[in-house]
Design an enzyme around this catalytic site. Structure first.
Site, PDB file in Angstrom:
ATOM      1  N   HIS A  59     -14.984 -41.487 -47.946  1.00 51.60           N
ATOM      2  CA  HIS A  59     -15.924 -42.799 -47.584  1.00 51.60           C
ATOM      3  C   HIS A  59     -17.000 -42.829 -48.228  1.00 51.60           C
ATOM      4  O   HIS A  59     -17.848 -43.928 -48.109  1.00 51.60           O
ATOM      5  CB  HIS A  59     -15.814 -42.806 -45.920  1.00 51.60           C
ATOM      6  CG  HIS A  59     -16.905 -41.944 -45.544  1.00 51.60           C
ATOM      7  ND1 HIS A  59     -16.702 -40.572 -45.464  1.00 51.60           N
ATOM      8  CD2 HIS A  59     -18.214 -42.073 -45.138  1.00 51.60           C
ATOM      9  CE1 HIS A  59     -17.851 -40.099 -44.973  1.00 51.60           C
ATOM     10  NE2 HIS A  59     -18.762 -40.816 -44.692  1.00 51.60           N
ATOM     11  N   HIS A  74     -21.844 -45.566 -49.850  1.00 49.57           N
ATOM     12  CA  HIS A  74     -21.077 -45.342 -48.490  1.00 49.57           C
ATOM     13  C   HIS A  74     -20.043 -46.634 -48.324  1.00 49.57           C
ATOM     14  O   HIS A  74     -20.434 -47.659 -48.327  1.00 49.57           O
ATOM     15  CB  HIS A  74     -21.915 -45.579 -47.403  1.00 49.57           C
ATOM     16  CG  HIS A  74     -21.446 -44.949 -46.236  1.00 49.57           C
ATOM     17  ND1 HIS A  74     -20.966 -45.629 -45.340  1.00 49.57           N
ATOM     18  CD2 HIS A  74     -21.864 -43.640 -45.859  1.00 49.57           C
ATOM     19  CE1 HIS A  74     -20.631 -44.880 -44.200  1.00 49.57           C
ATOM     20  NE2 HIS A  74     -20.981 -43.546 -44.409  1.00 49.57           N
TER      21      HIS A  74
END
Length: 664
Positions: A59, A74
């Protein structure tokens, strides 16, 4: 001041970091940056350098730039909780070297949303305290790999230098041009046309015009439209590729380059045209914009036309009353796409002409706003000017407010204005203010231009046409039928046919019938006959898919799908349909066919029955419609269409590109 660019890792709406729904990032604990509400799952590198971190849950990806900036991308908020089945595919690993704009990952937006997680992509410079003085994000709608933020580096940080070429034929020229326009930090983006590399610079004053002119391989320097243009000649594509290769993929814009090439080709072609060729080209371009704007809604128009036709049939046979809720509900289903057509056309015309589709959709909403419609239809008339009723005032200036429901041409004209106004607004309004003030000024200026200027002009033209048609009709029903039948659907293209509707309404409300409406009905049958021939003749499945419902819609009294979807697009078919309309109109006038209802075309057969008893109007309608249909069908089958027309349309972009190369 030392500056570098950070590219956008994904496409979407770029927002300030403090607005993201994660306190760790929004409070700046991870450093300065920005967020993006993504519209596409493709992820690209925001900076050139090395991959220094890939989270186990995939992620988050970390990068260290060649200039020392440490950047974290992110993917989503709280998506680390999806580690058991991560909705990500990462193409890089720790230690890999990447170029800014290079594809590095994919994120499954649908999977993230279905897991009730936020898809927001956050980018932060994690060593902000050591490296960054200020980070300014470029807020608004963005594509992946474009400049997302300008970073001002602290004094001790080395400024990014011009990247040297890799030895290609045009690399040295590209390096020199970049250096002379002020270096990479002075470049916002770059595109090209047929002969020129076009830079968008932060400060044109930093560019050394004379030095660039004297470079071997450069013809000249020009400045126009907010662009710093370096004239290269036939090698422009190679030089552009070398420049983007050195700056980074995010600085280039293939879509904008294609538009610029097309405009430049059109400009060069225009210079070589004779006056008559310019008229033909202008009209052809206008028809192309109209049909291109209408194609996306053709299916809806056809479906709505069929529904309206069925409702008219139910009403004519007294199966449904116009005063019942059933009628009102079904009528709304069939009529809404026409009533709110300015909204849809505003959106599609803006996409066709390069303006903001959402803003033009809002402007369409302004024109169909109930209070505006009410002002146009029931507003108090305080006077007349050039034949137009003055029914409102704007800051004390008396104006004529027209009704724009069912209209298309004002919105296409508005989209054209927006395509010229929008780039200028973006040049003069600071980046941090664009998200609010570009839509503000655009909605006010374009809506005002349509309501105060374009609307009255169209109304004046409509009134003059209506007066001319009435004058022709009084001369001879047969001659007027021939002329009106041949040209009525041309008026429909430009929305000028609404000048005829009040005449028809007045006829029916005062006398109970309308000879003029019978002629108009013949033109609908002709458009249906032409598109029917195409539906039967074409071997292309996509043409048949459009032509069959357009045929039914035209026979139900709605010709827009037939015209915009097929007949106008392939040119000759509209002419053969208009000839059929002229023949049908001539016979309708010659037979003195009368009409006692509004619903026309074949679906309106009961409108031709005299309430006092069946007379020749009914049989005249059948005869005229049959001949009308046969003429339009036969001419279109023989002369108006072939599948080669479809192939030529599909090949047009290739031919244009070839013409561009030859022109240069």
């Amino acid at each position: 001041m030392k500056q570098v660019h950070l590219l956008t890792p994904v496409a979407g709406q770029l927002v300030p970091l403090e607005s993201v729904h994660d306190p760790v990032f929004s409070q700046g604990m991870m450093g300065q940056g920005f967020g993006i509400e993504p519209t596409d799952g493709q992820v690209v590198a925001p900076i050139s350098g090395k991959v220094t971190m890939v989270a186990a849950s995939l992620h988050a990806i970390g990068f260290t730039g060649n200039n020392g900036l440490e950047v974290l991308v992110h993917l989503g908020i709280d998506t680390v909780e999806l580690a058991d089945r991560p909705p990500f595919k990462v193409n890089v690993q720790v230690g890999d070297t990447v170029e800014a704009g290079e594809k590095v990952a994919m994120m499954d937006l649908a999977a993230i949303t279905s897991a009730n997680k936020d898809t927001t992509v956050i980018m932060a410079v994690t060593n902000t305290a050591d490296m960054v003085t200020k980070l300014t994000p470029e807020l608004g709608e963005v594509r992946a790999g474009v400049v997302g933020a300008v970073v001002e580096l602290k004094e001790h940080v080395a400024e990014a230098s011009v990247v040297k070429g890799k030895g290609g034929k045009y690399d040295e020229l590209a390096t020199q041009i970049i250096a002379q326009v002020g270096g990479p930090v002075n470049v916002k983006s770059v595109i090209h046309c047929i002969t020129r590399v076009r830079f968008y610079l932060k400060d044109e004053g930093q560019a050394n015009d004379e030095a660039i002119r004297n470079l071997k391989g450069v013809i000249d320097v020009a400045k126009a439209g907010g662009q710093y243009q370096v004239v290269i000649g036939p090698a422009v594509t190679d030089v552009y590729d070398a420049i983007v290769g050195q700056l980074g993929a995010g600085f280039g814009d293939a879509d904008a380059s294609a538009v610029a090439m097309e405009k430049e080709a059109n400009r060069l072609a225009w210079q070589k045209m004779t006056p008559w060729q310019k008229v033909k080209h202008g009209f052809s371009s206008l028809i192309g914009v109209i049909t291109g704007s209408m194609i996306p809604v053709i299916g809806l128009l056809a479906a709505s036309g069929i529904l309206k036709g069925i409702l008219s049939l139910l009403k004519n046979f007294n199966l449904v009353s116009a005063t019942t809720p059933t009628y009102v509900i079904i009528n709304a289903m069939g009529d809404s796409v026409f009533y709110f057509l300015p909204i849809f056309v505003g959106f599609t015309a803006a996409k066709k002409l390069g303006a903001d589709p959402v803003i033009m959709g809002i402007i369409g909403g302004v024109l169909t706003y109930p209070a505006i419609v009410g002002m146009a239809t029931t507003g108090k008339v305080t006077g007349h000017l050039l034949g137009m009723a003055i029914n409102a005032n704007f800051f004390g200036i008396p104006v004529h407010v027209a009704s724009y429901t069912y209209s298309i041409f004002p919105m296409i004209a508005g989209a054209w204005l927006a395509s010229k106004l929008e780039p200028w607004l973006k040049r003069v309004i600071p980046t941090v203010l664009r998200m609010i003030f570009v839509p503000l000024f655009e909605v006010v200026i374009i809506s005002g231009a349509i309501i105060i200027i374009l609307g009255p002009i169209i109304t004046a033209l409509s009134g003059a046409l209506a007066a001319g048609i009435v004058a022709i009709y009084k001369l001879s029903p047969a001659i007027s039928g021939l002329i009106i039948g041949g040209f009525y659907q041309v008026l429909v293209i430009f929305g000028l046919h609404w000048a005829i509707i009040p005449i028809v309404v007045n006829d029916i409300t005062t006398t109970g019938h309308s000879y003029l409406n019978a002629i108009v009905s013949a033109t609908m049958v002709a458009q249906g006959g032409a598109v029917l021939a195409i539906a039967l003749k074409s071997k292309f499945a996509n043409i048949k898919e459009l032509a069959w419902p357009a045929t039914i819609s035209a026979f139900c009294g709605v010709t827009e799908p037939a015209m915009y979807g097929i007949n106008l697009k392939y040119g000759r078919a509209f002419i053969t349909a208009s000839i059929g309309g002229a023949v049908g109109g001539f016979l309708t006038g010659l037979f003195n066919v009368n009409m006692w209802g509004f619903a026309g075309s074949l679906i309106g057969v009961t409108s031709f029955i005299n309430p006092k008893g069946l007379d020749f109007s009914f049989y005249g309608f059948l005869i005229a419609s049959a001949i009308d249909l046969i003429v339009a069908f036969t001419l279109t089958w023989m002369f108006g269409f072939s599948d080669n027309d479809v192939k030529n349309v599909k090949k047009a972009p290739e031919k244009k590109h070839l013409g561009q190369q030859v022109a240069n």
